[in-house]
Design a protein around this motif. Structure first.
Motif, short mmCIF file in Angstrom:
data_model
loop_
_atom_site.label_atom_id
_atom_site.label_comp_id
_atom_site.label_asym_id
_atom_site.label_seq_id
_atom_site.Cartn_x
_atom_site.Cartn_y
_atom_site.Cartn_z
N PHE A 217 96.27 -34.84 -56.25
CA PHE A 217 96.41 -35.83 -57.31
C PHE A 217 97.79 -36.45 -57.35
CE2 PHE A 217 92.69 -33.59 -59.20
CZ PHE A 217 91.85 -34.68 -59.18
N SER A 218 98.81 -35.72 -57.00
CA SER A 218 100.16 -36.31 -57.02
C SER A 218 100.30 -37.35 -55.91
CB SER A 218 101.22 -35.23 -56.88
OG SER A 218 101.14 -34.62 -55.61
N SER B 221 97.76 -39.21 -54.68
CA SER B 221 96.87 -40.34 -54.91
C SER B 221 97.29 -41.17 -56.12
CB SER B 221 95.43 -39.85 -55.09
OG SER B 221 95.34 -39.07 -56.26
N VAL B 222 98.04 -40.61 -57.05
CA VAL B 222 98.41 -41.34 -58.26
C VAL B 222 99.66 -42.18 -58.05
CG1 VAL B 222 99.19 -41.03 -60.64
CG2 VAL B 222 97.30 -39.68 -59.77
N ALA B 223 100.59 -41.70 -57.25
CA ALA B 223 101.86 -42.39 -57.08
C ALA B 223 101.65 -43.73 -56.37
CB ALA B 223 102.82 -41.52 -56.28
N GLN B 224 102.39 -44.76 -56.82
CA GLN B 224 102.31 -46.08 -56.21
C GLN B 224 103.53 -46.29 -55.34
OE1 GLN B 224 102.01 -49.02 -59.24
NE2 GLN B 224 99.89 -48.58 -59.68
N GLU B 225 103.29 -46.86 -54.18
CA GLU B 225 104.41 -47.16 -53.29
C GLU B 225 105.20 -48.34 -53.83
OE1 GLU B 225 104.81 -46.25 -49.71
OE2 GLU B 225 103.40 -44.59 -49.76
N ASN B 226 104.51 -49.39 -54.24
CA ASN B 226 105.16 -50.59 -54.76
C ASN B 226 104.65 -50.84 -56.17
OD1 ASN B 226 106.45 -51.08 -52.30
ND2 ASN B 226 104.63 -52.09 -51.50
N PRO B 227 105.52 -50.80 -57.16
CA PRO B 227 105.06 -51.08 -58.53
C PRO B 227 104.67 -52.55 -58.66
CG PRO B 227 107.43 -50.86 -58.47
CD PRO B 227 106.94 -50.51 -57.11
N PRO B 228 103.81 -52.88 -59.62
CA PRO B 228 103.41 -54.28 -59.81
C PRO B 228 104.61 -55.11 -60.25
CG PRO B 228 102.57 -52.91 -61.58
CD PRO B 228 103.17 -51.98 -60.57
N PRO B 229 104.60 -56.40 -59.94
CA PRO B 229 105.72 -57.25 -60.35
C PRO B 229 105.77 -57.42 -61.86
CG PRO B 229 103.95 -58.58 -59.44
CD PRO B 229 103.57 -57.15 -59.23
N ALA B 230 106.95 -57.63 -62.38
CA ALA B 230 107.13 -57.82 -63.83
C ALA B 230 106.55 -59.16 -64.25
CB ALA B 230 108.61 -57.76 -64.18
N SER B 231 105.94 -59.17 -65.42
CA SER B 231 105.37 -60.43 -65.93
C SER B 231 106.46 -61.24 -66.62
CB SER B 231 104.23 -60.13 -66.90
OG SER B 231 104.72 -59.39 -67.99
#
Length: 96
Positions: free
Chosen positions: A28-29, A31-41
């Motif tokens: 789970f650790s 699969s949950v972690a994101q390599e690139n966070p989404p861009p700021a709105s």
């Protein structure tokens, strides 16, 4: 002899649950972690409603914030009381 068998089964069960917990944590650790966070709105504009203040003849101060798009009425009554508004002749009266 039964007691020794119970300890062995309990020990094997504990090892199984420990292995299961370690495997689930790793799965789970990763699969949950994101390599690139989404861009700021883009920042949103904020509209603060106007505040209307009036004093009644008896000295009561009335503050109104009108929002016509919300079908809700909230009333708060704040009373100036306590040790910070006492004069020297009545010191300690608010603590009674």
């Amino acid at each position: 002899m039964e007691n020794g068998k119970w300890k062995m089964e309990n020990s094997n069960l504990f090892k199984f649950y420990l292995c299961l917990c370690v495997c689930m944590t790793i799965f789970f650790s990763s699969s949950v972690a994101q390599e690139n966070p989404p861009p700021a709105s883009a920042p949103r504009s904020v509209k603060i409603p106007s505040v209307q203040e009036k004093s009644l003849p008896n000295g009561l101060k009335v503050v109104v914030v009108e929002r016509k798009n919300v079908p809700l009425v909230t009333v708060s009554l704040l009373i100036k009381s306590g040790a910070n508004v006492e004069n020297d002749t009545r010191a300690g009266l608010a603590n009674m």
